[in-house]
Design an enzyme around this catalytic site. Sequence first.
Site, short mmCIF file in Angstrom:
data_model
loop_
_atom_site.label_atom_id
_atom_site.label_comp_id
_atom_site.label_asym_id
_atom_site.label_seq_id
_atom_site.Cartn_x
_atom_site.Cartn_y
_atom_site.Cartn_z
N ASP A 1 4.44 -6.02 2.68
CA ASP A 1 4.99 -4.97 3.53
C ASP A 1 4.92 -5.36 5.01
OD1 ASP A 1 2.21 -4.86 3.57
OD2 ASP A 1 2.10 -2.95 2.54
N HIS B 1 -2.59 4.24 -2.40
CA HIS B 1 -1.34 3.50 -2.21
C HIS B 1 -1.52 2.02 -2.53
CE1 HIS B 1 -2.14 2.81 2.38
NE2 HIS B 1 -2.50 1.74 1.72
N GLU C 1 3.30 5.17 -0.89
CA GLU C 1 2.39 6.30 -0.66
C GLU C 1 2.51 7.32 -1.80
OE1 GLU C 1 0.27 5.97 1.57
OE2 GLU C 1 1.06 5.63 3.59
C1 F6R Z 1 -1.28 -4.02 3.26
C2 F6R Z 1 -1.19 -3.21 2.06
C3 F6R Z 1 -2.04 -2.01 1.90
C4 F6R Z 1 -3.54 -2.32 1.99
C5 F6R Z 1 -4.37 -1.07 1.84
C6 F6R Z 1 -5.84 -1.34 1.95
O1 F6R Z 1 -0.40 -5.13 3.16
O2 F6R Z 1 -0.40 -3.52 1.21
O3 F6R Z 1 -1.77 -1.39 0.67
O4 F6R Z 1 -3.86 -3.24 0.97
O5 F6R Z 1 -3.98 -0.15 2.82
O6 F6R Z 1 -6.14 -1.72 3.27
P1 F6R Z 1 -7.63 -2.14 3.68
O7 F6R Z 1 -7.87 -3.45 3.00
O8 F6R Z 1 -7.57 -2.29 5.17
O9 F6R Z 1 -8.53 -1.07 3.21
#
Ligand code: F6R
Length: 242
Positions: free
Chosen positions: A67, A138, A143
Amino acid sequence: MKIQVFDSSHDVAEALADRVACAIRQQPALVLGLPTGRTPIRTYERLRRMHADLQFDATRLTTFNLDEFAGIDRSHPGSFRAFMEAQLFAPLRLRPDQIHFLDGMAADADAECARYEAAIEAAGGIDLQIVGIGANGHIGFNEPADTLQARTHRVTLADSTRRDNAGLFGGDAAQVPREALSMGMGTILKARALALIATGERKAPCIEQAMRGPVTTRLPASFLQLHPNVELYLDRAAASRL
Ligand code: F6R
């Protein structure tokens, strides 16, 4: 589903980095799907070290990131592209032709998403897709909602997701773009293998619901239950409710 629980987030990172390096050694032209976020930082750190120690060769690797924020350029320090350049692409000396990324500045978002889907197809599909998980369940930027879009698409970010990403924007959630482009859950589920990484107590409830609860668009990660080849890399805290 192969659930692996490790003593610490450090051990999670080591295990996942070893898994990735092993996959690249076995298949040097691996098509690797990558997440951003805080959770994979230690995994990327270990991959950098392993690469510096010549433990794998990245010259034939192809990458696709999950993303990107809409409305900011790849050179913006908050962009996922900038994050990946610093974490992995530059240290592994990946050439531009090895890297696939959604362009958050594309004038026609639908065309950009269609281009990305076509690029994944042209690469022969994703062999190993690493995913993180949001505290709201997500995956990528899919979402929780009444309906999900299967393929790569433009999304509106949840307020909680914008707060979670404030760190990339000087700690100010108001600066986090409201929209992003993301692979869809259908795109993600087409990967031949999936590796989910989650650490910390905050992720425990969504890990439990995603793995043990019903498959629902209200918790996009629950769709991983439908995939035949999912590996979970969890620390004790994230696995504490399983
Ligand atoms: C980012 C993505 C998101 C993150 C998720 C967890 O490329 O795809 O789904 O993996 O928001 O983020 P952290 O690791 O910061 O808790």
